[in-house]
Design a protein around this motif. Structure first.
Motif, PDB file in Angstrom:
ATOM      1  N   PRO A 242      -8.767 -64.684  30.673  1.00  0.00           N
ATOM      2  CA  PRO A 242      -7.768 -64.869  31.721  1.00  0.00           C
ATOM      3  C   PRO A 242      -7.623 -63.634  32.629  1.00  0.00           C
ATOM      4  O   PRO A 242      -7.945 -62.532  32.223  1.00  0.00           O
ATOM      5  CB  PRO A 242      -6.486 -65.101  30.914  1.00  0.00           C
TER       6      PRO A 242
ATOM      7  N   ALA B  47     -10.842 -72.510  27.660  1.00  0.00           N
ATOM      8  CA  ALA B  47      -9.535 -72.234  27.062  1.00  0.00           C
ATOM      9  C   ALA B  47      -8.882 -71.026  27.725  1.00  0.00           C
ATOM     10  O   ALA B  47      -7.708 -71.059  28.112  1.00  0.00           O
ATOM     11  CB  ALA B  47      -9.702 -72.001  25.564  1.00  0.00           C
ATOM     12  N   LYS B  48      -9.666 -69.967  27.899  1.00  0.00           N
ATOM     13  CA  LYS B  48      -9.093 -68.738  28.459  1.00  0.00           C
ATOM     14  C   LYS B  48      -8.699 -68.939  29.927  1.00  0.00           C
ATOM     15  O   LYS B  48      -7.730 -68.371  30.410  1.00  0.00           O
ATOM     16  CB  LYS B  48     -10.093 -67.577  28.346  1.00  0.00           C
TER      17      LYS B  48
ATOM     18  N   ILE C 175      -5.293 -70.553  30.578  1.00  0.00           N
ATOM     19  CA  ILE C 175      -4.149 -69.642  30.507  1.00  0.00           C
ATOM     20  C   ILE C 175      -3.720 -69.215  31.909  1.00  0.00           C
ATOM     21  O   ILE C 175      -2.529 -69.097  32.210  1.00  0.00           O
ATOM     22  CB  ILE C 175      -4.499 -68.413  29.630  1.00  0.00           C
TER      23      ILE C 175
ATOM     24  N   PRO D  94      -3.984 -73.114  25.765  1.00  0.00           N
ATOM     25  CA  PRO D  94      -5.250 -73.802  25.481  1.00  0.00           C
ATOM     26  C   PRO D  94      -5.114 -74.785  24.316  1.00  0.00           C
ATOM     27  O   PRO D  94      -4.281 -74.603  23.447  1.00  0.00           O
ATOM     28  CB  PRO D  94      -6.196 -72.667  25.095  1.00  0.00           C
TER      29      PRO D  94
END
Lengths: 486, 455
Positions: free
Chosen positions: A457, A396-397, A400, A406
């Motif tokens: 990120p 998810a990160k 970015i 995400p």
């Protein structure tokens, strides 16, 4: 990178933004006689207008939003928010209307509410709607309260509510707030309600079964008619969480599936903006049997005149001051009218097309726990990443960094390390492909260079934030003592 | 209109990729007998131009706009600086979801942190949350929170709180083991302290008082909090007109355990009752039972300051049925408006606003009270609202005022049957002296005409 400080740090005595006209009545000291007045508001900001405008303009640039790009947050239906809806909701006649002015001065507003209720009845196949609930969770509470009130009017004191293990957290929480004990129903290998478990759990002590359809895996509960039959045969009610109505609109209607009560999220299916966490609106629709229990006041029409009906002796009462989040309703009405019958159907068709395109493009790489056909969203798991020491959070990160928001993470709970993807109907093929490419690249990075994901990120205003420290040592406000540290 | 971004070719390519011939095939999982075999019966698609015309027509059916109004009663018309609208309509604030991914949500999160801070400064409390739906549900959530903290079953609710807030408290508690008792009011308009003393017992977990109360009267909260504390009962301070916090002592300094209410006055237009903005603040020791989202400060990998949603183990998505509230989506964009509003007003500007409300209301109260046939109903100190009793039926007077394009106050009879022909008037910084004088003259004429008509 220049970091935007808290406004309090910029504050200095003597700086002013807004001035009011000079007081035009004689000031009397006596008005505060005998009461404790405050001499100041310690720490309150004193800044110029330019500073405020730049502060929020700079802060805004650190947000990612739908207007900027793809936002496949599962179960949240992050579709584009049409700008015409913002415009009409800003019309003076709506903005300045006082909720307690005589009804004849607010006829336009009442017409908006009644028309929206009627259209939502047609769209969902329910008999009556109330627009009072402020958001989905409050809609759930209202729905459960109506069920309880109806049962009690029959002299029945049922104590239990059944909820699938894949449900949103608000479902058990709302049932609990309504005084019910919650019992979980298992999902079967298809990811849908296990009918045997439901039938076994069903008894004369069960007030209701709460079902989300399509469920949080994006899978349609194709046994829904059997589900409603089982529940009804024991005298219980079926509550449908309408959070995923985007998959059904124009294609099928909850009312035709024999559900008794449903809530919608106008800030999901009906395109009103999420505002970074509200305001939303959570209308509740019911079948005739529950109509007497709807919140009051309820809008009615007599001849050409709209009015609020307060004379509803069986109503569960009021859950919000005044009549709901009115301006959110105006936006949703504008949306429904803008699309018409064909446009509404196109919502579910394209939403489902987009989601299946993503699923097909990624299912060979990302693990899918359930093989069932899915509608508007699909849920991948992080199972294949375990060997690389990478989790769904890291994926998810890293997304970015590819300028994509995400997906919903770690929900539903029945999927390990879930990544729940809901593209909605408004996205272009190019945006879908950018997301798919990013996900593919990340899968490769996970194997070759897991550190890249774990420290993501990399390209944002702030890097990965320590949420554990935040919870363990809560700093929940600025204090003058912290001024030097900023 | 359509908000679809796929071309026909895109659709064909995508279907091919999926391996189906038509979109219809993707819906095979929905049994035939529950599929809709017709179009929805809704009006045909409107273009932008048609929408504008239709909604303009609807909005203009509302005639309230043309009236000089003194309606308040939980919904107040206040000045809104231009920059509030200008900044709060930015897509970066309007179109994100709840900030679950803090690294791309610092704008929303830092704004909420500033909101929480200012709520604490205004209320004098330790912690504030990110927002609740409105003042009414705030009142209900406060009662539920106090109930969880104290594990007793009786709550005392002042009769003089906003009647709709009381309705919502009743709705929220109707299926729980919570018993509500009412504390009456006196001729001052303040709560009956002797009555409170009698009602406080060992089962009372909280007392909920609004100040200024629904009648506009400032309550002796310090004394109420003191008595509650002695009885091991929590005191909840309810605010319906948040501008009052710019001049009245902070509730926390008066001994409140929980402060909650409505902050529509901080930059929200009247909007026919919503969206508005509920808030809540409490003492540090109660935080584990606090409802709603909370933003906290933390650091990123490089040691930079940042903000995140925190203490989420209280919330429904983690705790499910054991959560402190079922709230999920709240009123974030309204909280942003309030934050911008308060920062633009600043300490001096906001306090000046509160002072002007109090002074203007006092002037109006004095002018109107001096008219024949009008009597102040209560003798207590007011902030920006007051109740007048009329010798003649209010309905007749009201109609005459409306002929003069004046929307008078809010009649109390429906919610308080004992207050027949009593009317609640609100005056804010938006009313000029001239407006107030216009009301006075019109009311004088109306009362005179009426008496004349009787002779």
């Amino acid at each position: 990178m220049i970091r935007e400080p808290l406004i309090f740090v910029l504050s200095e005595k003597g700086k002013r933004a807004c001035l009011l006209p000079v007081l035009d009545v004689d000031e009397k000291k006596s008005v505060t006689q005998g009461i404790t007045v405050r001499k100041n508001i310690k720490g309150f900001p004193q800044v110029s207008e330019v500073e405020v405008v730049r502060h929020f303009t700079r802060l805004s640039t650190t947000n990612y939003c739908v207007d900027e790009g793809f936002y496949p947050l599962g179960s949240c239906t992050m579709k584009y928010n049409p700008k015409i809806n913002e415009k009409v909701a800003g019309f003076e006649g709506f903005l300045v209307a006082h909720p307690l002015a005589p009804e004849e001065m607010n006829q336009g507003n009442l017409e908006v509410l009644k028309l929206t209720e009627d259209l939502l009845c047609e769209i969902t196949g329910m008999d009556k709607f109330s627009l009072q609930p402020s958001a989905g969770a409050q809609g759930e509470l209202v729905g459960m309260m109506m069920i309880r009130a109806c049962l009690e009017s029959r002299g029945e004191q049922r104590k239990v509510v059944l909820i699938p293990d894949s449900a949103h957290g608000t479902n058990p929480s709302s049932a609990h707030l309504c005084g019910y004990k919650v019992r979980e129903i298992k999902s079967n290998s298809r990811g849908t309600v296990d009918l045997q478990d439901l039938a076994a759990g069903m008894s004369e002590d069960v007030a209701a079964f709460m079902v989300t359809n399509p469920n949080t895996l994006g899978v349609f509960e194709s046994d829904i008619k059997e589900i409603t039959r089982i529940v009804h045969s024991e005298g219980g009610f079926v509550y449908m969480d309408g959070a995923n109505m985007n998959a059904l609109i124009g294609t099928s209607r909850p009312g035709d599936m024999d559900v008794d009560v449903i809530h919608l999220n106008l800030h999901k299916t009906f395109s009103t903006p999420h505002g970074g966490g509200g305001p939303g609106s959570g209308p509740v629709g019911v079948k005739e049997v529950l109509a007497p229990f709807l919140p009051k006041p309820h809008i009615e029409k007599r001849g050409e005149r709209y009015y609020f009906d307060y004379d509803r002796p069986q109503s569960i009462g009021q859950v919000k001051s005044f009549y709901g989040n009115f301006l959110v309703v105006v936006r949703a009405l504008s949306y429904i009218l803008s699309l018409g019958p064909e446009g509404l159907k196109e919502i579910s068709e394209i939403a489902v097309l987009n989601a299946n395109y993503i699923r097909k493009s990624l299912e060979d790489i990302y693990h899918l726990k359930y093989n069932s056909p899915t509608l508007h969203e699909c849920v991948f798991s992080d199972l294949f990443l375990k060997d690389f020491g990478v989790s769904n959070l890291d994926v998810a990160k890293r997304l970015i960094d590819y300028n994509v928001h995400p997906p919903t993470m770690s929900f539903p709970l029945i999927v390990h390390g879930a990544l729940m993807v809901e593209p909605t109907e408004t996205e272009s093929k190019r945006d879908l492909d950018l997301f798919i490419d990013a996900m593919k690249k990340i899968a490769i990075e996970a194997e070759k260079n897991p550190e890249l994901l774990k420290s993501a990120p990399h390209l944002t205003y702030v890097r990965r934030l320590n949420e554990t420290t935040a919870a363990r040592n809560p700093i929940l406000k600025w204090t003058p003592e912290s001024k030097g540290k900023e | 209109m359509s908000y679809i971004s796929l071309s026909d070719k895109d659709q064909k390519d995508m279907l091919a990729k999926i391996g189906v011939l038509s979109i219809d095939e993707l819906f095979q999982c929905i049994p035939e007998n529950i599929r809709l075999d017709r179009n929805l019966k809704v009006p045909n698609a409107h273009t932008e131009l048609e929408l504008i015309k239709r909604f303009l027509l609807l909005s203009e059916k509302n005639t309230y706009n043309g009236y000089l109004s003194f309606l308040g009663a939980g919904a107040y018309k206040h000045f809104i600086p231009a920059a509030v609208d200008y900044l709060s309509i930015r897509g970066e604030f309007v179109s994100p979801y709840t900030p679950y991914q803090p690294e791309v949500s610092q704008g929303t999160l830092q704004s909420i942190f500033e909101f929480q801070t200012m709520i604490c400064q205004l209320t004098g409390m330790d912690v504030g949350n990110a927002s609740l739906y409105d003042g009414a549900s705030g009142a209900a959530e406060a009662v539920l929170m106090a109930n969880r903290l104290m594990r007793k079953n009786k709550v005392l609710v002042a009769k003089s709180i906003h009647p709709q807030y009381r309705n919502v408290i009743e709705t929220y508690t109707q299926n729980l083991d919570i018993h509500i008792e009412e504390i009456g009011y006196m001729d001052t308009g303040q709560v009956d302290l002797d009555g409170l003393k009698d009602l406080l017992d060992d089962q009372t977990f909280a007392v909920i008082i609004q100040s200024p109360n629904f009648f506009g009267i400032i309550e002796p909260f310090e004394e109420i909090a003191e008595r509650s504390r002695k009885n091991k009962t929590l005191s909840i301070f309810l605010v319906a007109e948040a501008v009052s916090m710019g001049i009245l002592e902070a509730p926390g300094k008066l001994g409140a355990d929980i402060v909650t209410g409505e902050t529509q006055s901080f930059g929200m237009p009247l909007s026919f009752g919503g969206p508005y903005l509920g808030f809540m603040a409490c003492s540090k020791e109660f935080i584990r039972q606090f409802p709603g989202r909370i933003v906290g400060q933390t650091q990123d990998l490089d040691g930079n300051t940042g903000y995140v949603l925190t203490l989420s183990t209280r919330e429904q998505h983690i705790r499910r049925e054991k959560a402190t509230s079922n709230i999920c989506t709240n009123q974030a964009l309204c909280a942003l408006r309030a934050t911008i509003f308060l920062e633009l007003m600043g300490e001096e500007g906001f306090m000046d606003m509160a002072r002007q409300n109090m002074q203007k209301a006092a002037y109006a109260f004095e002018q109107l009270s001096s008219l024949q046939g009008v009597k102040p109903r209560f003798s207590g100190r007011i902030f920006n609202e007051f109740v007048l009793g009329f010798e003649r039926p209010w309905l007749e007077i009201d109609l005459m005022l409306r002929e003069k394009k004046i929307c008078g106050g809010f009649p109390l009879k429906k919610d308080f049957p004992e207050l027949k022909n009593c009317v609640l008037f609100n005056v804010t910084e938006m009313h000029t002296k001239e407006d107030i004088d216009r009301l006075t003259t019109a009311l004088k004429e109306a009362l005179g005409t009426q008496q004349g008509g009787k002779q």
